[in-house]
Design an enzyme around this catalytic site. Sequence first.
Site, PDB file in Angstrom:
ATOM      1  N   LYS A 140       3.722  -8.232  -3.387  1.00  0.00           N
ATOM      2  CA  LYS A 140       2.655  -7.574  -4.152  1.00  0.00           C
ATOM      3  C   LYS A 140       1.343  -8.340  -4.004  1.00  0.00           C
ATOM      4  O   LYS A 140       1.311  -9.557  -4.197  1.00  0.00           O
ATOM      5  CB  LYS A 140       3.031  -7.485  -5.632  1.00  0.00           C
ATOM      6  CG  LYS A 140       3.996  -6.357  -5.903  1.00  0.00           C
ATOM      7  CD  LYS A 140       4.188  -6.118  -7.383  1.00  0.00           C
ATOM      8  CE  LYS A 140       5.125  -4.946  -7.597  1.00  0.00           C
ATOM      9  NZ  LYS A 140       5.536  -4.821  -9.005  1.00  0.00           N
ATOM     10  N   GLU A 195      -5.397  -6.602 -12.888  1.00  0.00           N
ATOM     11  CA  GLU A 195      -4.531  -6.984 -11.762  1.00  0.00           C
ATOM     12  C   GLU A 195      -3.053  -6.982 -12.143  1.00  0.00           C
ATOM     13  O   GLU A 195      -2.712  -7.327 -13.274  1.00  0.00           O
ATOM     14  CB  GLU A 195      -4.881  -8.411 -11.332  1.00  0.00           C
ATOM     15  CG  GLU A 195      -5.658  -8.531 -10.052  1.00  0.00           C
ATOM     16  CD  GLU A 195      -4.909  -8.098  -8.809  1.00  0.00           C
ATOM     17  OE1 GLU A 195      -3.672  -7.949  -8.849  1.00  0.00           O
ATOM     18  OE2 GLU A 195      -5.563  -7.928  -7.773  1.00  0.00           O
ATOM     19  N   ASP A 196      -2.188  -6.642 -11.191  1.00  0.00           N
ATOM     20  CA  ASP A 196      -0.739  -6.720 -11.456  1.00  0.00           C
ATOM     21  C   ASP A 196      -0.078  -7.853 -10.675  1.00  0.00           C
ATOM     22  O   ASP A 196       1.120  -8.070 -10.823  1.00  0.00           O
ATOM     23  CB  ASP A 196      -0.041  -5.399 -11.096  1.00  0.00           C
ATOM     24  CG  ASP A 196       0.032  -5.195  -9.598  1.00  0.00           C
ATOM     25  OD1 ASP A 196      -0.998  -5.423  -8.914  1.00  0.00           O
ATOM     26  OD2 ASP A 196       1.106  -4.818  -9.095  1.00  0.00           O
ATOM     27  N   THR A 243       2.317   2.315  -5.841  1.00  0.00           N
ATOM     28  CA  THR A 243       2.606   2.461  -4.415  1.00  0.00           C
ATOM     29  C   THR A 243       3.604   1.416  -3.912  1.00  0.00           C
ATOM     30  O   THR A 243       4.034   1.503  -2.760  1.00  0.00           O
ATOM     31  CB  THR A 243       1.305   2.342  -3.599  1.00  0.00           C
ATOM     32  OG1 THR A 243       0.527   1.331  -4.206  1.00  0.00           O
ATOM     33  CG2 THR A 243       0.537   3.649  -3.574  1.00  0.00           C
ATOM     34  N   SER A 272      -9.309  -4.180  -3.846  1.00  0.00           N
ATOM     35  CA  SER A 272      -7.932  -4.083  -3.351  1.00  0.00           C
ATOM     36  C   SER A 272      -7.773  -4.726  -1.981  1.00  0.00           C
ATOM     37  O   SER A 272      -8.698  -4.707  -1.170  1.00  0.00           O
ATOM     38  CB  SER A 272      -7.561  -2.592  -3.253  1.00  0.00           C
ATOM     39  OG  SER A 272      -6.368  -2.431  -2.519  1.00  0.00           O
ATOM     40  N   ALA A 273      -6.574  -5.242  -1.725  1.00  0.00           N
ATOM     41  CA  ALA A 273      -6.264  -5.811  -0.410  1.00  0.00           C
ATOM     42  C   ALA A 273      -5.958  -4.717   0.613  1.00  0.00           C
ATOM     43  O   ALA A 273      -5.930  -4.964   1.815  1.00  0.00           O
ATOM     44  CB  ALA A 273      -5.050  -6.724  -0.533  1.00  0.00           C
ATOM     45  N   LYS A 280      -6.461 -12.320  -1.339  1.00  0.00           N
ATOM     46  CA  LYS A 280      -6.160 -12.924  -2.643  1.00  0.00           C
ATOM     47  C   LYS A 280      -5.046 -13.955  -2.421  1.00  0.00           C
ATOM     48  O   LYS A 280      -4.160 -13.684  -1.624  1.00  0.00           O
ATOM     49  CB  LYS A 280      -5.671 -11.855  -3.631  1.00  0.00           C
ATOM     50  CG  LYS A 280      -6.687 -10.736  -3.891  1.00  0.00           C
ATOM     51  CD  LYS A 280      -6.028  -9.582  -4.656  1.00  0.00           C
ATOM     52  CE  LYS A 280      -6.958  -8.367  -4.743  1.00  0.00           C
ATOM     53  NZ  LYS A 280      -6.346  -7.183  -5.350  1.00  0.00           N
ATOM     54  N   ASP A 298      -7.765  -3.558  -9.423  1.00  0.00           N
ATOM     55  CA  ASP A 298      -6.878  -3.576  -8.262  1.00  0.00           C
ATOM     56  C   ASP A 298      -6.317  -2.148  -8.127  1.00  0.00           C
ATOM     57  O   ASP A 298      -6.409  -1.351  -9.075  1.00  0.00           O
ATOM     58  CB  ASP A 298      -5.757  -4.595  -8.525  1.00  0.00           C
ATOM     59  CG  ASP A 298      -4.700  -4.579  -7.440  1.00  0.00           C
ATOM     60  OD1 ASP A 298      -5.069  -4.585  -6.251  1.00  0.00           O
ATOM     61  OD2 ASP A 298      -3.498  -4.540  -7.782  1.00  0.00           O
ATOM     62  N   LEU A 299      -5.772  -1.814  -6.980  1.00  0.00           N
ATOM     63  CA  LEU A 299      -5.262  -0.448  -6.784  1.00  0.00           C
ATOM     64  C   LEU A 299      -3.736  -0.364  -6.932  1.00  0.00           C
ATOM     65  O   LEU A 299      -3.222   0.226  -7.888  1.00  0.00           O
ATOM     66  CB  LEU A 299      -5.674   0.045  -5.386  1.00  0.00           C
ATOM     67  CG  LEU A 299      -5.126   1.408  -4.972  1.00  0.00           C
ATOM     68  CD1 LEU A 299      -5.762   2.532  -5.780  1.00  0.00           C
ATOM     69  CD2 LEU A 299      -5.363   1.648  -3.477  1.00  0.00           C
ATOM     70  N   ASP A 300      -3.039  -0.988  -5.965  1.00  0.00           N
ATOM     71  CA  ASP A 300      -1.576  -0.877  -5.923  1.00  0.00           C
ATOM     72  C   ASP A 300      -0.961  -1.585  -7.130  1.00  0.00           C
ATOM     73  O   ASP A 300      -1.145  -2.795  -7.302  1.00  0.00           O
ATOM     74  CB  ASP A 300      -1.038  -1.499  -4.627  1.00  0.00           C
ATOM     75  CG  ASP A 300      -1.528  -0.756  -3.392  1.00  0.00           C
ATOM     76  OD1 ASP A 300      -1.420   0.473  -3.357  1.00  0.00           O
ATOM     77  OD2 ASP A 300      -2.039  -1.422  -2.458  1.00  0.00           O
TER      78      ASP A 300
HETATM   79  C1  BG6 Z   1      -1.862  -4.650  -1.684  1.00  0.00           C
HETATM   80  C2  BG6 Z   1      -0.377  -4.398  -1.898  1.00  0.00           C
HETATM   81  O1  BG6 Z   1      -2.614  -3.960  -2.652  1.00  0.00           O
HETATM   82  O2  BG6 Z   1      -2.247  -4.188  -0.391  1.00  0.00           O
HETATM   83  C3  BG6 Z   1       0.433  -5.062  -0.790  1.00  0.00           C
HETATM   84  O3  BG6 Z   1      -0.006  -4.927  -3.170  1.00  0.00           O
HETATM   85  C4  BG6 Z   1      -0.058  -4.572   0.563  1.00  0.00           C
HETATM   86  O4  BG6 Z   1       1.780  -4.778  -0.974  1.00  0.00           O
HETATM   87  C5  BG6 Z   1      -1.565  -4.826   0.693  1.00  0.00           C
HETATM   88  O5  BG6 Z   1       0.625  -5.228   1.614  1.00  0.00           O
HETATM   89  C6  BG6 Z   1      -2.126  -4.278   2.015  1.00  0.00           C
HETATM   90  O6  BG6 Z   1      -2.010  -2.896   2.005  1.00  0.00           O
HETATM   91  P1  BG6 Z   1      -2.166  -1.940   3.265  1.00  0.00           P
HETATM   92  O7  BG6 Z   1      -2.220  -0.557   2.649  1.00  0.00           O
HETATM   93  O8  BG6 Z   1      -3.465  -2.289   3.929  1.00  0.00           O
HETATM   94  O9  BG6 Z   1      -1.001  -2.148   4.154  1.00  0.00           O
HETATM   95 MG    MG Z   2      -1.648  -4.842  -6.989  1.00  0.00          MG
END
Ligand code: BG6
Ligand code: MG
Length: 220
Positions: free
Chosen positions: A44, A168-169, A16, A113-114, A144, A8-10
């Site tokens: 998150k 994943e967090d 972030t 990542s989302a 997710k 996962d990224l964030d």
């Molecule tokens: C997830 C974050 O990785 O991405 C969420 O944990 C965020 O907080 C989601 O809303 C979507 O991100 P973005 O950058 O497309 O707005």
């Molecule tokens: Mg995350």
Amino acid sequence: MKKGFIFDLDGVIVDTAKYHFLAWQNLANSLGISFSSAQNEQLKGVSRVRSLEKILEWGDKTISKEEFNRLMREKNEEYLDYISKMDTTEILPDVPKILDTLISKKQAIALGSASKNARVILEKVQLIDKFHAIVDGTNVSKAKPDPEVFLVGARQLNISPENCIVFEDSVAGIQAANTANMISIGIGDANTLHQADYIFKDFTEIKEEFINNLVSARKV
Ligand code: BG6
Ligand code: MG
């Protein structure tokens, strides 16, 4: 063996969440809705659209579709402004070390990542070249805890889901990994992430022996 390691990224590679928090807080306050860091926790791993829906629910507000889209655009513009100032100092501890360890062991590495901003963030922190596949919010339609993002990642790596390991967090992300029949590794708080197969506070707690065991483990 060659395994697929999906990150996962964030909250796993970079912190972030603090930037999402600032941008969502500004937006909520502009609508007269209060927004706490505890509420930010609940966003998150949650998609951008669903995050705004939740904030509006918390504030008991209904708005038009046009207004909704405008707010999402403004939130993202502010978020991108913070992202544009990011550099390698914002990488979470020992992330480059684990990526380099996996590369040296000839393992397959993907991002799952989302976020629709994933590529720009990976470029800013100069980690984009470490990934063999990048699956983000622009490639999937189901958020997710649906396992889609990780299943697409496994397919792109050409590794079966049972041979993939997810870092994943978020609770939703751990559930997605479990549903995908992958090994789930929670990075963060043990109580929050209790559904994970393994949990570590951060990557500094992960020893090379643990990685070796994951790499050599037979399919169960
Ligand atoms: C997830 C974050 O990785 O991405 C969420 O944990 C965020 O907080 C989601 O809303 C979507 O991100 P973005 O950058 O497309 O707005
Ligand atoms: Mg995350």
